[in-house]
Design an enzyme around this catalytic site. Structure first.
Site, PDB file in Angstrom:
ATOM      1  N   ARG A  59       0.844  -1.190   0.000  1.00  0.00           N
ATOM      2  CA  ARG A  59       0.000   0.000   0.000  1.00  0.00           C
ATOM      3  C   ARG A  59       0.881   1.242   0.000  1.00  0.00           C
ATOM      4  O   ARG A  59       1.469   1.604   1.034  1.00  0.00           O
ATOM      5  CB  ARG A  59      -0.919   0.001   1.226  1.00  0.00           C
ATOM      6  CG  ARG A  59      -1.998  -1.068   1.178  1.00  0.00           C
ATOM      7  CD  ARG A  59      -2.923  -0.833   0.025  1.00  0.00           C
ATOM      8  NE  ARG A  59      -4.151  -1.622   0.119  1.00  0.00           N
ATOM      9  CZ  ARG A  59      -5.170  -1.457  -0.692  1.00  0.00           C
ATOM     10  NH1 ARG A  59      -5.119  -0.547  -1.651  1.00  0.00           N
ATOM     11  NH2 ARG A  59      -6.236  -2.213  -0.572  1.00  0.00           N
ATOM     12  N   ALA A  71     -10.602  -6.781  -2.363  1.00  0.00           N
ATOM     13  CA  ALA A  71     -11.656  -5.767  -2.363  1.00  0.00           C
ATOM     14  C   ALA A  71     -11.384  -4.788  -3.491  1.00  0.00           C
ATOM     15  O   ALA A  71     -10.274  -4.725  -4.010  1.00  0.00           O
ATOM     16  CB  ALA A  71     -11.688  -5.031  -1.027  1.00  0.00           C
ATOM     17  N   GLU A  87     -13.404  -8.218  -8.820  1.00  0.00           N
ATOM     18  CA  GLU A  87     -12.226  -7.978  -7.977  1.00  0.00           C
ATOM     19  C   GLU A  87     -11.609  -9.278  -7.474  1.00  0.00           C
ATOM     20  O   GLU A  87     -10.390  -9.406  -7.403  1.00  0.00           O
ATOM     21  CB  GLU A  87     -12.584  -7.067  -6.800  1.00  0.00           C
ATOM     22  CG  GLU A  87     -12.794  -5.621  -7.184  1.00  0.00           C
ATOM     23  CD  GLU A  87     -11.530  -4.895  -7.624  1.00  0.00           C
ATOM     24  OE1 GLU A  87     -10.405  -5.355  -7.342  1.00  0.00           O
ATOM     25  OE2 GLU A  87     -11.669  -3.839  -8.259  1.00  0.00           O
ATOM     26  N   GLU A  91      -7.736  -9.893  -8.479  1.00  0.00           N
ATOM     27  CA  GLU A  91      -6.710  -9.830  -7.435  1.00  0.00           C
ATOM     28  C   GLU A  91      -6.175 -11.189  -7.014  1.00  0.00           C
ATOM     29  O   GLU A  91      -5.030 -11.273  -6.568  1.00  0.00           O
ATOM     30  CB  GLU A  91      -7.243  -9.069  -6.219  1.00  0.00           C
ATOM     31  CG  GLU A  91      -7.469  -7.597  -6.514  1.00  0.00           C
ATOM     32  CD  GLU A  91      -7.827  -6.775  -5.297  1.00  0.00           C
ATOM     33  OE1 GLU A  91      -8.089  -7.346  -4.209  1.00  0.00           O
ATOM     34  OE2 GLU A  91      -7.849  -5.540  -5.424  1.00  0.00           O
ATOM     35  N   GLY A 110     -16.707   9.798   9.390  1.00  0.00           N
ATOM     36  CA  GLY A 110     -16.410  11.165   9.811  1.00  0.00           C
ATOM     37  C   GLY A 110     -16.041  12.088   8.665  1.00  0.00           C
ATOM     38  O   GLY A 110     -16.227  13.304   8.756  1.00  0.00           O
ATOM     39  N   GLU A 114     -18.084   6.535   1.785  1.00  0.00           N
ATOM     40  CA  GLU A 114     -17.918   5.178   1.260  1.00  0.00           C
ATOM     41  C   GLU A 114     -18.724   4.162   2.058  1.00  0.00           C
ATOM     42  O   GLU A 114     -18.733   4.173   3.284  1.00  0.00           O
ATOM     43  CB  GLU A 114     -16.448   4.759   1.290  1.00  0.00           C
ATOM     44  CG  GLU A 114     -16.223   3.350   0.782  1.00  0.00           C
ATOM     45  CD  GLU A 114     -14.780   2.886   0.851  1.00  0.00           C
ATOM     46  OE1 GLU A 114     -14.478   1.852   0.242  1.00  0.00           O
ATOM     47  OE2 GLU A 114     -13.965   3.543   1.528  1.00  0.00           O
ATOM     48  N   GLU A 134      -2.465  -1.417 -12.526  1.00  0.00           N
ATOM     49  CA  GLU A 134      -1.086  -0.942 -12.673  1.00  0.00           C
ATOM     50  C   GLU A 134      -0.433  -0.582 -11.332  1.00  0.00           C
ATOM     51  O   GLU A 134       0.750  -0.813 -11.123  1.00  0.00           O
ATOM     52  CB  GLU A 134      -1.075   0.282 -13.597  1.00  0.00           C
ATOM     53  CG  GLU A 134       0.296   0.854 -13.852  1.00  0.00           C
ATOM     54  CD  GLU A 134       0.240   2.068 -14.765  1.00  0.00           C
ATOM     55  OE1 GLU A 134       0.830   3.096 -14.379  1.00  0.00           O
ATOM     56  OE2 GLU A 134      -0.385   1.981 -15.833  1.00  0.00           O
ATOM     57  N   GLU A 136      -1.138  -1.901  -8.392  1.00  0.00           N
ATOM     58  CA  GLU A 136      -1.288  -2.960  -7.396  1.00  0.00           C
ATOM     59  C   GLU A 136      -0.107  -3.929  -7.442  1.00  0.00           C
ATOM     60  O   GLU A 136       0.243  -4.453  -8.492  1.00  0.00           O
ATOM     61  CB  GLU A 136      -2.583  -3.753  -7.644  1.00  0.00           C
ATOM     62  CG  GLU A 136      -3.839  -2.952  -7.383  1.00  0.00           C
ATOM     63  CD  GLU A 136      -5.100  -3.738  -7.685  1.00  0.00           C
ATOM     64  OE1 GLU A 136      -6.079  -3.535  -6.942  1.00  0.00           O
ATOM     65  OE2 GLU A 136      -5.118  -4.527  -8.647  1.00  0.00           O
TER      66      GLU A 136
END
Length: 175
Positions: A59, A71, A87, A91, A110, A114, A134, A136
């Site tokens: 990440r 996900a 997905e 993945e 908050g 989503e 690209e 990932e």
């Protein structure tokens, strides 16, 4: 609540940063900034022998690897289940013959609208459809439920969508 004014501050892919002037239910007027997100699907894929398929994904925002369930963001005009199907294969390279919906979670209420749709994927088969985006970098791994629970306890799994989906599936008696 009433929206008085809205201004788009930034847009990236399907995500927008919007500032709104709002009248709240208590009568106060505020300026509030929200990330508008089209929603996502989270998949808990379970193999025939009861192992759970996860991804170990780098990440860039955190500059580290995260163990998480597959996900992805819903692309219009997809339904959440169609997104889950796409997905999962992109993945992990797995297809699920059927999905069970576990409902929804709101991960960042908050400052973001989503909604994440949770699914369990059953009757998995391997396909040739693994095709990461690209940006990932993904490794596919499998664990038993006991191993995953230990990784959560030890802090090796910190991804909220993964913890929420595993918890909901367990509470519903699906794992």
């Amino acid at each position: 609540m009433k929206i008085i004014d809205s201004k788009n501050l930034h847009r990236w892919k399907a995500i927008s940063l919007v500032e709104e002037q709002l009248d709240l239910p208590n009568g106060k007027r505020i300026a509030h900034t929200t990330i508008l997100h089209p929603g996502a699907s989270v998949i808990l894929p379970i193999t025939d022998d009861g192992r759970i398929v996860l991804i170990n994904q780098f990440r860039p925002s955190l500059k580290k690897w995260l163990l998480e369930l597959p996900a992805g963001t819903i692309e219009q005009p997809e339904t959440p289940e169609q997104c889950a199907m796409r997905e999962l294969e992109e993945e992990t390279g797995y297809r699920a013959a059927r999905f069970t919906s576990l409902g929804q979670v709101t991960p960042l209420a908050g400052f973001c609208d989503e909604i994440q749709h949770l699914f369990v994927g059953h009757d998995l088969t391997l396909s040739n459809g693994r095709e990461c985006d690209e940006d990932e970098v993904i490794e596919v791994v499998t664990f038993s439920l006991a191993e995953l629970e230990q990784k959560i306890v030890e802090g090796e799994i910190t991804d909220t969508k993964t913890i929420a989906c595993l918890s909901k599936a367990k509470l519903c008696g699906l794992i």
